[in-house]
Design a protein around this motif. Sequence first.
Motif, PDB file in Angstrom:
ATOM      1  N   ASP A  45       0.832  -1.209   0.000  1.00 18.14           N
ATOM      2  CA  ASP A  45       0.000   0.000   0.000  1.00 18.14           C
ATOM      3  C   ASP A  45       0.863   1.254   0.000  1.00 18.14           C
ATOM      4  OD1 ASP A  45      -2.260  -1.551  -0.032  1.00 18.14           O
ATOM      5  OD2 ASP A  45      -2.742  -1.259   2.087  1.00 18.14           O
ATOM      6  N   LYS A  46       1.942   1.245   0.760  1.00 18.83           N
ATOM      7  CA  LYS A  46       2.832   2.399   0.831  1.00 18.83           C
ATOM      8  C   LYS A  46       3.482   2.657  -0.526  1.00 18.83           C
ATOM      9  CE  LYS A  46       6.659   4.316   3.477  1.00 18.83           C
ATOM     10  NZ  LYS A  46       7.630   4.077   4.544  1.00 18.83           N
ATOM     11  N   ASN A  47       3.891   1.589  -1.208  1.00 27.25           N
ATOM     12  CA  ASN A  47       4.489   1.733  -2.527  1.00 27.25           C
ATOM     13  C   ASN A  47       3.488   2.269  -3.554  1.00 27.25           C
ATOM     14  OD1 ASN A  47       6.985   0.821  -1.657  1.00 27.25           O
ATOM     15  ND2 ASN A  47       6.589  -1.300  -2.238  1.00 27.25           N
ATOM     16  N   LYS A  48       2.209   2.015  -3.337  1.00 31.50           N
ATOM     17  CA  LYS A  48       1.163   2.515  -4.228  1.00 31.50           C
ATOM     18  C   LYS A  48       0.749   3.935  -3.858  1.00 31.50           C
ATOM     19  CE  LYS A  48      -0.988  -1.982  -5.118  1.00 31.50           C
ATOM     20  NZ  LYS A  48      -2.208  -2.784  -4.913  1.00 31.50           N
ATOM     21  N   GLY A  49       1.313   4.470  -2.786  1.00 27.43           N
ATOM     22  CA  GLY A  49       0.984   5.818  -2.349  1.00 27.43           C
ATOM     23  C   GLY A  49      -0.299   5.898  -1.540  1.00 27.43           C
ATOM     24  N   LEU A  50      -0.718   4.791  -0.966  1.00 31.03           N
ATOM     25  CA  LEU A  50      -1.958   4.758  -0.188  1.00 31.03           C
ATOM     26  C   LEU A  50      -1.675   4.973   1.288  1.00 31.03           C
ATOM     27  CD1 LEU A  50      -3.623   1.632  -1.840  1.00 31.03           C
ATOM     28  CD2 LEU A  50      -4.073   4.030  -2.337  1.00 31.03           C
ATOM     29  N   LYS A  51      -2.575   5.670   1.960  1.00 26.45           N
ATOM     30  CA  LYS A  51      -2.514   5.875   3.404  1.00 26.45           C
ATOM     31  C   LYS A  51      -3.797   5.316   4.008  1.00 26.45           C
ATOM     32  CE  LYS A  51       0.154   8.486   5.556  1.00 26.45           C
ATOM     33  NZ  LYS A  51       1.176   8.087   6.489  1.00 26.45           N
ATOM     34  N   ARG A  52      -3.680   4.738   5.169  1.00 30.74           N
ATOM     35  CA  ARG A  52      -4.836   4.154   5.849  1.00 30.74           C
ATOM     36  C   ARG A  52      -5.550   5.231   6.652  1.00 30.74           C
ATOM     37  NH1 ARG A  52      -6.023  -1.067   7.103  1.00 30.74           N
ATOM     38  NH2 ARG A  52      -7.448  -1.345   8.839  1.00 30.74           N
ATOM     39  N   VAL A  53      -6.881   5.284   6.508  1.00 34.92           N
ATOM     40  CA  VAL A  53      -7.717   6.213   7.259  1.00 34.92           C
ATOM     41  C   VAL A  53      -8.847   5.396   7.879  1.00 34.92           C
ATOM     42  CG1 VAL A  53      -9.243   8.210   7.106  1.00 34.92           C
ATOM     43  CG2 VAL A  53      -7.213   8.096   5.669  1.00 34.92           C
ATOM     44  N   GLU A  54      -9.043   5.549   9.169  1.00 36.53           N
ATOM     45  CA  GLU A  54     -10.128   4.835   9.850  1.00 36.53           C
ATOM     46  C   GLU A  54     -11.047   5.838  10.525  1.00 36.53           C
ATOM     47  OE1 GLU A  54      -9.209   1.428  12.259  1.00 36.53           O
ATOM     48  OE2 GLU A  54      -7.215   1.317  11.355  1.00 36.53           O
ATOM     49  N   PHE A  55     -12.341   5.570  10.449  1.00 29.68           N
ATOM     50  CA  PHE A  55     -13.314   6.394  11.155  1.00 29.68           C
ATOM     51  C   PHE A  55     -14.554   5.556  11.396  1.00 29.68           C
ATOM     52  CE2 PHE A  55     -13.692   7.040   6.629  1.00 29.68           C
ATOM     53  CZ  PHE A  55     -15.045   6.969   6.371  1.00 29.68           C
ATOM     54  N   LYS A  56     -15.353   5.997  12.349  1.00 27.10           N
ATOM     55  CA  LYS A  56     -16.572   5.284  12.704  1.00 27.10           C
ATOM     56  C   LYS A  56     -17.768   6.041  12.178  1.00 27.10           C
ATOM     57  CE  LYS A  56     -14.586   3.387  16.888  1.00 27.10           C
ATOM     58  NZ  LYS A  56     -14.694   3.258  18.335  1.00 27.10           N
ATOM     59  N   VAL A  57     -18.725   5.309  11.634  1.00 21.80           N
ATOM     60  CA  VAL A  57     -19.974   5.907  11.148  1.00 21.80           C
ATOM     61  C   VAL A  57     -21.139   5.119  11.733  1.00 21.80           C
ATOM     62  CG1 VAL A  57     -18.983   6.775   8.986  1.00 21.80           C
ATOM     63  CG2 VAL A  57     -19.975   4.505   9.043  1.00 21.80           C
ATOM     64  N   HIS A  58     -22.282   5.748  11.750  1.00 20.85           N
ATOM     65  CA  HIS A  58     -23.490   5.099  12.248  1.00 20.85           C
ATOM     66  C   HIS A  58     -23.866   3.946  11.323  1.00 20.85           C
ATOM     67  CE1 HIS A  58     -27.664   4.601  13.567  1.00 20.85           C
ATOM     68  NE2 HIS A  58     -27.189   5.069  14.729  1.00 20.85           N
ATOM     69  N   HIS A  59     -24.503   2.949  11.885  1.00 26.25           N
ATOM     70  CA  HIS A  59     -24.879   1.751  11.132  1.00 26.25           C
ATOM     71  C   HIS A  59     -25.725   2.084   9.896  1.00 26.25           C
ATOM     72  CE1 HIS A  59     -25.779  -2.443  10.434  1.00 26.25           C
ATOM     73  NE2 HIS A  59     -27.066  -2.146  10.397  1.00 26.25           N
ATOM     74  N   SER A  60     -26.651   3.025  10.017  1.00 24.63           N
ATOM     75  CA  SER A  60     -27.520   3.354   8.885  1.00 24.63           C
ATOM     76  C   SER A  60     -26.719   3.957   7.732  1.00 24.63           C
ATOM     77  CB  SER A  60     -28.636   4.311   9.311  1.00 24.63           C
ATOM     78  OG  SER A  60     -28.084   5.525   9.785  1.00 24.63           O
ATOM     79  N   LEU A  61     -25.737   4.806   8.041  1.00 23.30           N
ATOM     80  CA  LEU A  61     -24.876   5.371   7.004  1.00 23.30           C
ATOM     81  C   LEU A  61     -24.030   4.280   6.355  1.00 23.30           C
ATOM     82  CD1 LEU A  61     -23.674   7.739   5.461  1.00 23.30           C
ATOM     83  CD2 LEU A  61     -22.120   8.121   7.375  1.00 23.30           C
ATOM     84  N   PHE A  62     -23.559   3.370   7.153  1.00 18.26           N
ATOM     85  CA  PHE A  62     -22.775   2.244   6.641  1.00 18.26           C
ATOM     86  C   PHE A  62     -23.599   1.434   5.632  1.00 18.26           C
ATOM     87  CE2 PHE A  62     -21.392  -2.165   6.786  1.00 18.26           C
ATOM     88  CZ  PHE A  62     -20.044  -2.045   6.555  1.00 18.26           C
ATOM     89  N   GLU A  63     -24.845   1.149   5.984  1.00 12.86           N
ATOM     90  CA  GLU A  63     -25.725   0.387   5.093  1.00 12.86           C
ATOM     91  C   GLU A  63     -25.972   1.143   3.788  1.00 12.86           C
ATOM     92  OE1 GLU A  63     -26.860  -2.721   5.332  1.00 12.86           O
ATOM     93  OE2 GLU A  63     -25.662  -2.918   7.165  1.00 12.86           O
ATOM     94  N   GLN A  64     -26.153   2.471   3.871  1.00 13.47           N
ATOM     95  CA  GLN A  64     -26.351   3.273   2.657  1.00 13.47           C
ATOM     96  C   GLN A  64     -25.108   3.209   1.769  1.00 13.47           C
ATOM     97  OE1 GLN A  64     -27.336   7.180   4.100  1.00 13.47           O
ATOM     98  NE2 GLN A  64     -29.479   6.664   4.485  1.00 13.47           N
ATOM     99  N   LEU A  65     -23.939   3.290   2.372  1.00 14.93           N
ATOM    100  CA  LEU A  65     -22.703   3.189   1.601  1.00 14.93           C
ATOM    101  C   LEU A  65     -22.584   1.821   0.930  1.00 14.93           C
ATOM    102  CD1 LEU A  65     -20.197   4.921   4.039  1.00 14.93           C
ATOM    103  CD2 LEU A  65     -20.853   5.746   1.775  1.00 14.93           C
ATOM    104  N   GLU A  66     -22.944   0.788   1.655  1.00 14.36           N
ATOM    105  CA  GLU A  66     -22.905  -0.563   1.100  1.00 14.36           C
ATOM    106  C   GLU A  66     -23.823  -0.686  -0.118  1.00 14.36           C
ATOM    107  OE1 GLU A  66     -21.508  -3.877   1.971  1.00 14.36           O
ATOM    108  OE2 GLU A  66     -20.020  -2.446   2.674  1.00 14.36           O
ATOM    109  N   GLN A  67     -25.049  -0.186   0.007  1.00 18.29           N
ATOM    110  CA  GLN A  67     -26.015  -0.273  -1.088  1.00 18.29           C
ATOM    111  C   GLN A  67     -25.551   0.524  -2.298  1.00 18.29           C
ATOM    112  OE1 GLN A  67     -29.736   0.971   0.566  1.00 18.29           O
ATOM    113  NE2 GLN A  67     -30.029  -0.910   1.751  1.00 18.29           N
ATOM    114  N   LEU A  68     -25.069   1.738  -2.078  1.00 20.25           N
ATOM    115  CA  LEU A  68     -24.613   2.581  -3.174  1.00 20.25           C
ATOM    116  C   LEU A  68     -23.398   1.969  -3.868  1.00 20.25           C
ATOM    117  CD1 LEU A  68     -25.052   5.183  -4.746  1.00 20.25           C
ATOM    118  CD2 LEU A  68     -23.643   6.368  -3.055  1.00 20.25           C
ATOM    119  N   ALA A  69     -22.499   1.424  -3.104  1.00 16.74           N
ATOM    120  CA  ALA A  69     -21.322   0.773  -3.682  1.00 16.74           C
ATOM    121  C   ALA A  69     -21.733  -0.426  -4.527  1.00 16.74           C
ATOM    122  CB  ALA A  69     -20.364   0.341  -2.585  1.00 16.74           C
TER     123      ALA A  69
END
Length: 93
Positions: A45-69
Amino acid sequence: MAKEITDLTTIDLFSDERRPGRPKTNPNSRSVQIKINKRNQVKRDKNKGLKRVEFKVHHSLFEQLEQLAETQQMSRSELIESLLIESLAAHIK
């Protein structure tokens, strides 16, 4: 004395027998293998220029992201990255 596989009191009779199962292909324990694999993933990941970002979201927002994806046929990570890029582009203008 007959040997019974289920007989636990004569387990020493079976010490020389090979048990069926998947052969051990790596000398390291599973926990060590996981650490090595994670370290290698971080390096890739570092060689690809990626950085890890973690955050918490509410379950309903998570489900919306899953459906949209799913409807856009992309991973959730790709979707979040595209949404962030769009939002930043709108704010920079």
